[in-house]
Each structure stands twice: as structure tokens, then as C-alpha cells.
Design a protein around this motif. Sequence first.
Motif, PDB file in Angstrom:
ATOM      1  N   ALA A 149     -63.423  52.438  42.532  1.00  0.00           N
ATOM      2  CA  ALA A 149     -64.078  53.038  43.704  1.00  0.00           C
ATOM      3  C   ALA A 149     -63.279  54.219  44.251  1.00  0.00           C
ATOM      4  O   ALA A 149     -63.850  55.114  44.877  1.00  0.00           O
ATOM      5  CB  ALA A 149     -64.274  51.995  44.801  1.00  0.00           C
ATOM      6  N   GLN A 150     -61.969  54.243  44.024  1.00  0.00           N
ATOM      7  CA  GLN A 150     -61.135  55.342  44.499  1.00  0.00           C
ATOM      8  C   GLN A 150     -60.950  56.438  43.446  1.00  0.00           C
ATOM      9  O   GLN A 150     -60.165  57.368  43.646  1.00  0.00           O
ATOM     10  CB  GLN A 150     -59.761  54.835  44.943  1.00  0.00           C
ATOM     11  CG  GLN A 150     -59.791  54.125  46.282  1.00  0.00           C
ATOM     12  CD  GLN A 150     -60.239  52.685  46.140  1.00  0.00           C
ATOM     13  OE1 GLN A 150     -59.730  51.947  45.317  1.00  0.00           O
ATOM     14  NE2 GLN A 150     -61.198  52.278  46.960  1.00  0.00           N
ATOM     15  N   LEU A 161     -61.634  58.096  47.151  1.00  0.00           N
ATOM     16  CA  LEU A 161     -60.225  58.296  47.476  1.00  0.00           C
ATOM     17  C   LEU A 161     -60.086  58.874  48.883  1.00  0.00           C
ATOM     18  O   LEU A 161     -59.187  58.472  49.631  1.00  0.00           O
ATOM     19  CB  LEU A 161     -59.533  59.183  46.444  1.00  0.00           C
ATOM     20  CG  LEU A 161     -58.028  59.328  46.643  1.00  0.00           C
ATOM     21  CD1 LEU A 161     -57.314  57.969  46.682  1.00  0.00           C
ATOM     22  CD2 LEU A 161     -57.427  60.209  45.547  1.00  0.00           C
ATOM     23  N   ALA A 162     -60.979  59.763  49.262  1.00  0.00           N
ATOM     24  CA  ALA A 162     -60.930  60.327  50.617  1.00  0.00           C
ATOM     25  C   ALA A 162     -61.035  59.223  51.660  1.00  0.00           C
ATOM     26  O   ALA A 162     -60.306  59.221  52.655  1.00  0.00           O
ATOM     27  CB  ALA A 162     -62.042  61.357  50.799  1.00  0.00           C
ATOM     28  N   GLU A 163     -61.925  58.269  51.423  1.00  0.00           N
ATOM     29  CA  GLU A 163     -62.093  57.167  52.370  1.00  0.00           C
ATOM     30  C   GLU A 163     -60.832  56.297  52.436  1.00  0.00           C
ATOM     31  O   GLU A 163     -60.406  55.905  53.519  1.00  0.00           O
ATOM     32  CB  GLU A 163     -63.312  56.324  52.009  1.00  0.00           C
ATOM     33  CG  GLU A 163     -63.593  55.208  52.987  1.00  0.00           C
ATOM     34  CD  GLU A 163     -63.788  55.663  54.428  1.00  0.00           C
ATOM     35  OE1 GLU A 163     -63.420  54.876  55.339  1.00  0.00           O
ATOM     36  OE2 GLU A 163     -64.281  56.773  54.671  1.00  0.00           O
ATOM     37  N   ARG A 164     -60.238  56.002  51.284  1.00  0.00           N
ATOM     38  CA  ARG A 164     -59.023  55.172  51.277  1.00  0.00           C
ATOM     39  C   ARG A 164     -57.884  55.887  52.000  1.00  0.00           C
ATOM     40  O   ARG A 164     -57.138  55.279  52.769  1.00  0.00           O
ATOM     41  CB  ARG A 164     -58.624  54.834  49.836  1.00  0.00           C
ATOM     42  CG  ARG A 164     -57.319  54.055  49.681  1.00  0.00           C
ATOM     43  CD  ARG A 164     -57.270  52.710  50.417  1.00  0.00           C
ATOM     44  NE  ARG A 164     -58.336  51.812  50.080  1.00  0.00           N
ATOM     45  CZ  ARG A 164     -58.320  50.926  49.091  1.00  0.00           C
ATOM     46  NH1 ARG A 164     -57.253  50.816  48.319  1.00  0.00           N
ATOM     47  NH2 ARG A 164     -59.358  50.163  48.873  1.00  0.00           N
ATOM     48  N   LEU A 165     -57.733  57.181  51.782  1.00  0.00           N
ATOM     49  CA  LEU A 165     -56.687  57.946  52.458  1.00  0.00           C
ATOM     50  C   LEU A 165     -56.970  58.025  53.961  1.00  0.00           C
ATOM     51  O   LEU A 165     -56.071  57.865  54.786  1.00  0.00           O
ATOM     52  CB  LEU A 165     -56.571  59.348  51.852  1.00  0.00           C
ATOM     53  CG  LEU A 165     -56.104  59.399  50.391  1.00  0.00           C
ATOM     54  CD1 LEU A 165     -56.259  60.812  49.837  1.00  0.00           C
ATOM     55  CD2 LEU A 165     -54.679  58.895  50.223  1.00  0.00           C
ATOM     56  N   ARG A 166     -58.226  58.236  54.300  1.00  0.00           N
ATOM     57  CA  ARG A 166     -58.638  58.305  55.704  1.00  0.00           C
ATOM     58  C   ARG A 166     -58.260  57.021  56.445  1.00  0.00           C
ATOM     59  O   ARG A 166     -57.798  57.061  57.593  1.00  0.00           O
ATOM     60  CB  ARG A 166     -60.146  58.548  55.783  1.00  0.00           C
ATOM     61  CG  ARG A 166     -60.693  58.568  57.187  1.00  0.00           C
ATOM     62  CD  ARG A 166     -62.233  58.600  57.192  1.00  0.00           C
ATOM     63  NE  ARG A 166     -62.684  58.737  58.528  1.00  0.00           N
ATOM     64  CZ  ARG A 166     -63.035  59.881  59.110  1.00  0.00           C
ATOM     65  NH1 ARG A 166     -63.033  61.000  58.431  1.00  0.00           N
ATOM     66  NH2 ARG A 166     -63.415  59.916  60.363  1.00  0.00           N
ATOM     67  N   GLU A 167     -58.487  55.896  55.815  1.00  0.00           N
ATOM     68  CA  GLU A 167     -58.162  54.604  56.433  1.00  0.00           C
ATOM     69  C   GLU A 167     -56.694  54.533  56.836  1.00  0.00           C
ATOM     70  O   GLU A 167     -56.365  53.965  57.883  1.00  0.00           O
ATOM     71  CB  GLU A 167     -58.491  53.461  55.470  1.00  0.00           C
ATOM     72  CG  GLU A 167     -59.968  53.267  55.210  1.00  0.00           C
ATOM     73  CD  GLU A 167     -60.257  52.374  54.008  1.00  0.00           C
ATOM     74  OE1 GLU A 167     -59.305  51.920  53.319  1.00  0.00           O
ATOM     75  OE2 GLU A 167     -61.453  52.138  53.741  1.00  0.00           O
TER      76      GLU A 167
END
Length: 179
Positions: free
Chosen positions: A44-45, A51-57
Amino acid sequence: MTTRLLTPRPSQLARDAFIDRYGDIYEHSPWIAAQAWELGLDAAQDTPAGLAERLREQVDAASAEAQLALIRAHPDLAGKAAIGGELTDDSRSEQAGAGLDQCTPEEFARFERLNQAYRDRFDFPFVIAVRGLDRYAILAAFETRLGHIREQERRTAIEQIHRIARLRLEQRATESRSR
């Protein structure tokens, strides 16, 4: 429509290789990539959005002090770092794309005045995702955002930083496809 994948795929990288490749997505803040890797990465990343979402978190979960440090890691627009050639490759390319490297002396002076007024008011640099904007739109945003209260502007700066990160990841996916 095919989903673009990042190359190399984040989920397949060892910690140091992941940080080497994606640690600069957030300006001078590899801690964000390190924390994202520590959580574990899967397919998913492997896309820019994932990956943008994981980094954003990681940023959104960080303390206010860490978020302020992230904001302060960004250069002034059309500022001394740009004039002195001290920008990261991404920042230089983004600012040039918005025409900030082509400012007249009067426009540079206006940017300098606005940068100083903004720093005086908020104690951090003005951050905006410049891709798709020209210097006139950026100057107008400066004027508008100087009217914000500090907390509103901190949140706005973080949202702009997330947008910059997402655009950088999308650019990398595009570049890896064209190789």
C-alpha cells in the motif's frame, strides 16, 4: 488507469536505503521517513498516495514543537538561500518552476519584505506548495496569510508541506517510469 509505483518500491527497501531514497521528501527531516519505516511498510505504501499518507501520519502525530521544526526547515521563498544557491535540489526546481528565479529586483525586495514580516509575525518561514503557481499568486497568498492567527497559519503551513511531499512523490514516480 494504472496505479504508478515508486521505484524502488518502499516496501522492499531496508531501513537505510528507504531513508536515503525518501528521507528528503520532507525538507531536511529524515526522521519522518525513519518513523514511517519503523511502523512497517507494505504494498500500500509503494504508490505516491500510499507513501504520502504514511509519511503524513508521522507529521500529524508529531508534537507541535516537532511540527514547528519541520516548518522552520523550509527556506524563505526567493530568499537568501535561493540567491546564494543553497536550496535543496527539490526546492530549487520548485521555486524555478514558479518563476521565482526570474524575479525583478523590485519583486525580490517585495519577497524579502514579506518574508521578514511573516517571520516576525509567526516565527517561522512562509511555506506554500509553489507547483502550479506563479510569483504573483504566491505574493497574493503571502498578503492573505499574513492576516491569519498563528495557530491557523501553523496548520496551513503543515498542510502545504504535506502537499509539497505528495507532489515530490508523484514526481519521483513519474521520473522512475520514464527511465
